[in-house]
Scaffold this motif. Structure first.
Motif, PDB file in Angstrom:
ATOM      1  N   UNK A 274      -1.799   3.533   7.945  1.00  0.00           N
ATOM      2  CA  UNK A 274      -1.763   2.109   7.650  1.00  0.00           C
ATOM      3  C   UNK A 274      -1.749   1.248   8.910  1.00  0.00           C
ATOM      4  N   UNK A 275      -1.358   1.820  10.030  1.00  0.00           N
ATOM      5  CA  UNK A 275      -1.344   1.081  11.287  1.00  0.00           C
ATOM      6  C   UNK A 275      -2.655   1.209  12.058  1.00  0.00           C
ATOM      7  N   UNK A 276      -3.410   2.308  11.807  1.00  0.00           N
ATOM      8  CA  UNK A 276      -4.586   2.579  12.618  1.00  0.00           C
ATOM      9  C   UNK A 276      -5.894   2.608  11.836  1.00  0.00           C
ATOM     10  N   UNK A 277      -5.840   2.766  10.539  1.00  0.00           N
ATOM     11  CA  UNK A 277      -7.067   2.896   9.737  1.00  0.00           C
ATOM     12  C   UNK A 277      -7.162   1.723   8.755  1.00  0.00           C
TER      13      UNK A 277
ATOM     14  N   UNK B 201      -9.102   6.857   2.517  1.00  0.00           N
ATOM     15  CA  UNK B 201      -9.776   5.567   2.657  1.00  0.00           C
ATOM     16  C   UNK B 201     -10.352   5.127   1.315  1.00  0.00           C
ATOM     17  N   UNK B 202     -11.033   6.016   0.629  1.00  0.00           N
ATOM     18  CA  UNK B 202     -11.624   5.660  -0.669  1.00  0.00           C
ATOM     19  C   UNK B 202     -10.553   5.383  -1.718  1.00  0.00           C
ATOM     20  N   UNK B 203      -9.392   5.999  -1.555  1.00  0.00           N
ATOM     21  CA  UNK B 203      -8.293   5.747  -2.505  1.00  0.00           C
ATOM     22  C   UNK B 203      -7.865   4.289  -2.468  1.00  0.00           C
ATOM     23  N   UNK B 204      -8.060   3.623  -1.345  1.00  0.00           N
ATOM     24  CA  UNK B 204      -7.693   2.206  -1.236  1.00  0.00           C
ATOM     25  C   UNK B 204      -8.410   1.395  -2.311  1.00  0.00           C
TER      26      UNK B 204
ATOM     27  N   UNK C  77       2.366   6.895  -0.418  1.00  0.00           N
ATOM     28  CA  UNK C  77       3.439   7.894  -0.461  1.00  0.00           C
ATOM     29  C   UNK C  77       3.066   9.045  -1.397  1.00  0.00           C
ATOM     30  N   UNK C  78       2.139   8.820  -2.299  1.00  0.00           N
ATOM     31  CA  UNK C  78       1.660   9.878  -3.181  1.00  0.00           C
ATOM     32  C   UNK C  78       0.584  10.726  -2.511  1.00  0.00           C
ATOM     33  N   UNK C  79      -0.011  10.198  -1.451  1.00  0.00           N
ATOM     34  CA  UNK C  79      -1.154  10.856  -0.821  1.00  0.00           C
ATOM     35  C   UNK C  79      -0.757  11.636   0.423  1.00  0.00           C
ATOM     36  N   UNK C  80       0.135  11.055   1.232  1.00  0.00           N
ATOM     37  CA  UNK C  80       0.528  11.705   2.483  1.00  0.00           C
ATOM     38  C   UNK C  80       1.831  12.474   2.306  1.00  0.00           C
ATOM     39  N   UNK C  81       1.917  13.584   2.991  1.00  0.00           N
ATOM     40  CA  UNK C  81       3.080  14.460   2.841  1.00  0.00           C
ATOM     41  C   UNK C  81       4.315  13.906   3.528  1.00  0.00           C
ATOM     42  N   UNK C  82       4.132  13.064   4.528  1.00  0.00           N
ATOM     43  CA  UNK C  82       5.299  12.506   5.215  1.00  0.00           C
ATOM     44  C   UNK C  82       5.035  11.056   5.617  1.00  0.00           C
ATOM     45  N   UNK C  83       6.127  10.347   5.859  1.00  0.00           N
ATOM     46  CA  UNK C  83       6.064   8.920   6.176  1.00  0.00           C
ATOM     47  C   UNK C  83       5.324   8.661   7.482  1.00  0.00           C
ATOM     48  N   UNK C  84       5.483   9.543   8.443  1.00  0.00           N
ATOM     49  CA  UNK C  84       4.851   9.325   9.746  1.00  0.00           C
ATOM     50  C   UNK C  84       3.334   9.265   9.618  1.00  0.00           C
TER      51      UNK C  84
ATOM     52  N   UNK D 181       0.802  -1.224   0.000  1.00  0.00           N
ATOM     53  CA  UNK D 181       0.000   0.000   0.000  1.00  0.00           C
ATOM     54  C   UNK D 181       0.839   1.281   0.000  1.00  0.00           C
ATOM     55  N   UNK D 182       2.067   1.181   0.453  1.00  0.00           N
ATOM     56  CA  UNK D 182       2.919   2.371   0.502  1.00  0.00           C
ATOM     57  C   UNK D 182       3.231   2.922  -0.884  1.00  0.00           C
ATOM     58  N   UNK D 183       3.195   2.058  -1.897  1.00  0.00           N
ATOM     59  CA  UNK D 183       3.396   2.560  -3.263  1.00  0.00           C
ATOM     60  C   UNK D 183       2.358   3.631  -3.592  1.00  0.00           C
TER      61      UNK D 183
END
Length: 219
Positions: A50-53, A86-89, A37-44, A32-34
């Motif tokens: 991905x850990x909570x949602x 979420x919908x992007x998934x 990484x395009x959606x979130x501004x930072x890795x954190x 999913x990180x592929x």
């Protein structure tokens, strides 16, 4: 963990008569990180999402055939500010597919050319399977593919492995099963398959040869 420590095998005689491959983590770099990484501004922020949602546990129901429209309802209600990610998934699922291993595809072709029956057994959501078949040409070279989302049960369930052996003309004790996840390898072993955890090409080639499946030539 060394390569040797990462491998669990059940070697037997006579020679194996078929090979079953996992897809994600073996042939296809699914992550999913592929996408995120395009959606979130930072890795954190991405890792928190991905850990909570959209967690691996949540994703597992998609692998068992639950449609995204149903699986996402609770997430959207609990996280209205994250409706877009979420919908992007669902809307951008193919962007989670990374490169295909050329070495593994070459090995698959060599096994097929040598007359060794090859099958695939994958945890994959049903609603994205047609897209995978249209994207990855090598999938058409398997004699058959068992897709968890289409049968409603996923690895490492024993029912998945029982379905595998009744759907295709294979005998577990004479079949090599290859997967990158330890829990799936253990489950396959318990179901009677000759099981190998994929950690690299060299170890895999050796294991195939140990089981009477010659794949001579450059892979």
């Amino acid at each position: 963990m060394s390569e040797a420590e990462s491998i669990r095998t059940t070697t037997g005689t006579p020679p194996a008569t078929a090979v079953v491959f996992d897809l994600g983590g073996v042939f296809i770099d699914w992550d999913p990180r592929h996408l995120y990484r395009k959606i979130f501004a930072n890795e954190r922020d991405m890792e928190r999402f991905l850990e909570q949602v959209c967690t691996p546990t949540w994703h597992a129901q998609l692998d068992r055939g639950v449609p995204f429209s149903i699986a996402s309802q609770a997430l959207l209600t609990a996280n209205p500010g994250l409706a877009g990610p979420i919908r992007a998934y669902h809307d951008r699922f193919p962007e989670m597919w990374g490169p295909v291993s050329r070495q593994m595809v070459a090995l698959l072709h060599r096994l097929n050319d040598a007359g060794h029956p090859t099958y695939a057994a994958t945890n994959w959501p049903a609603e994205y399977w047609d897209g995978a078949m249209a994207t990855f040409a090598f999938l058409a070279t398997f004699r058959g593919i068992l897709v968890s989302g289409l049968i409603g049960v996923a690895k490492p369930s024993r029912d998945f492995f029982n379905t595998l052996s009744t759907t295709f003309p294979i005998t577990p004790s004479q079949t090599v099963f290859i997967d990158d996840r330890a829990e799936n390898v253990r489950a396959a072993t318990d179901a009677g398959y000759r099981s190998h955890r994929y950690v690299g090409m060299n170890a895999l080639e050796s294991y195939l040869q140990d089981n009477g499946l010659e794949v001579n030539g450059e892979i």
